[in-house]
Design a protein around this motif. Sequence first.
Motif, short mmCIF file in Angstrom:
data_model
loop_
_atom_site.label_atom_id
_atom_site.label_comp_id
_atom_site.label_asym_id
_atom_site.label_seq_id
_atom_site.Cartn_x
_atom_site.Cartn_y
_atom_site.Cartn_z
N ALA A 75 12.16 -5.28 -2.46
CA ALA A 75 11.77 -6.61 -1.96
C ALA A 75 10.87 -7.34 -2.95
N VAL A 76 9.89 -6.63 -3.50
CA VAL A 76 8.97 -7.25 -4.46
C VAL A 76 9.70 -7.69 -5.72
N ILE A 117 17.17 -11.49 0.57
CA ILE A 117 16.59 -10.14 0.45
C ILE A 117 16.88 -9.35 1.72
N ALA A 118 16.78 -10.03 2.87
CA ALA A 118 17.04 -9.37 4.16
C ALA A 118 18.47 -8.83 4.20
N LYS A 119 19.43 -9.59 3.66
CA LYS A 119 20.82 -9.13 3.65
C LYS A 119 21.00 -7.96 2.68
N PRO A 165 11.80 -11.30 9.37
CA PRO A 165 10.42 -10.88 9.66
C PRO A 165 10.09 -9.50 9.08
N ALA A 166 11.08 -8.59 9.10
CA ALA A 166 10.84 -7.25 8.52
C ALA A 166 10.58 -7.35 7.01
N ILE A 167 11.31 -8.24 6.34
CA ILE A 167 11.11 -8.44 4.90
C ILE A 167 9.72 -9.01 4.63
N LYS A 168 9.31 -10.00 5.44
CA LYS A 168 7.98 -10.60 5.25
C LYS A 168 6.89 -9.54 5.47
N SER A 169 7.12 -8.68 6.46
CA SER A 169 6.17 -7.60 6.73
C SER A 169 6.13 -6.61 5.57
N LEU A 170 7.31 -6.25 5.05
CA LEU A 170 7.40 -5.35 3.88
C LEU A 170 6.63 -5.93 2.71
N LEU A 171 6.85 -7.23 2.45
CA LEU A 171 6.21 -7.88 1.30
C LEU A 171 4.70 -7.97 1.50
N PHE A 172 4.28 -8.22 2.74
CA PHE A 172 2.84 -8.28 3.03
C PHE A 172 2.19 -6.92 2.72
N ARG A 173 2.84 -5.83 3.20
CA ARG A 173 2.29 -4.50 2.96
C ARG A 173 2.30 -4.18 1.46
N ALA A 174 3.39 -4.56 0.79
CA ALA A 174 3.49 -4.30 -0.66
C ALA A 174 2.40 -5.03 -1.42
N ARG A 175 2.18 -6.30 -1.06
CA ARG A 175 1.15 -7.09 -1.77
C ARG A 175 -0.24 -6.51 -1.53
N THR A 176 -0.47 -6.04 -0.31
CA THR A 176 -1.77 -5.42 -0.01
C THR A 176 -1.98 -4.18 -0.88
N THR A 177 -0.94 -3.36 -0.98
CA THR A 177 -1.00 -2.14 -1.81
C THR A 177 -1.21 -2.50 -3.27
#
Length: 199
Positions: A153-154, A167-169, A176-188
Amino acid sequence: MADMELPHEPAAESLDTVLMARAGNGDHDAFRQIVERHQHAVVGTVAKMLGDPAEAEDIAQQVFLRLWRHAKRYRPEAKFTTYLFTITRNLVFNESRRRGRRKEVSVEEREDSANFHLPAPTEREPDSTLLQGELQAAVDKAIQSLPEAQRVAVVLRRYEQMPYEEIAKVLDLTVPAIKSLLFRARTTLREALRDYLDD
């Protein structure tokens, strides 16, 4: 290359569809055009996802080989790039798992091979250039540490500027799952790069 002009994305997308239809009928020249149009993006994406530019060319070759083999069955139900990067994702995941099984290498050896290889400072190379190189290496290493789906995703968002929907496809997830993934990735990533970002 004196091919058709590509003024905007829909035209580019329809050109890919036309070329794939021709490739599906065995047109090697049409397929060569597809490779020329997309190989830079595929090689770059694979290199970022695997952290191994040397192997990116081989995996990219496999991507296009699979694309050629499946050209007859291609139906433009999704964007061509979605289809292309889904194949890329599958092959990268396969390679990551193969490496995971194969690699009982020590952490030290792994870190040595991923080391920054920065040149020693000289009068001709200002500190800012070195810092930029070090930061890029740190970003690449931090991306490598992410779980597979977050990493894909990143890379697709940051380096291919791919929209969330696409990206979702590629990842077969919801937006929403992609946005959540990216949020967690950016935090990390922010945590991993704290030393660089705080200065």
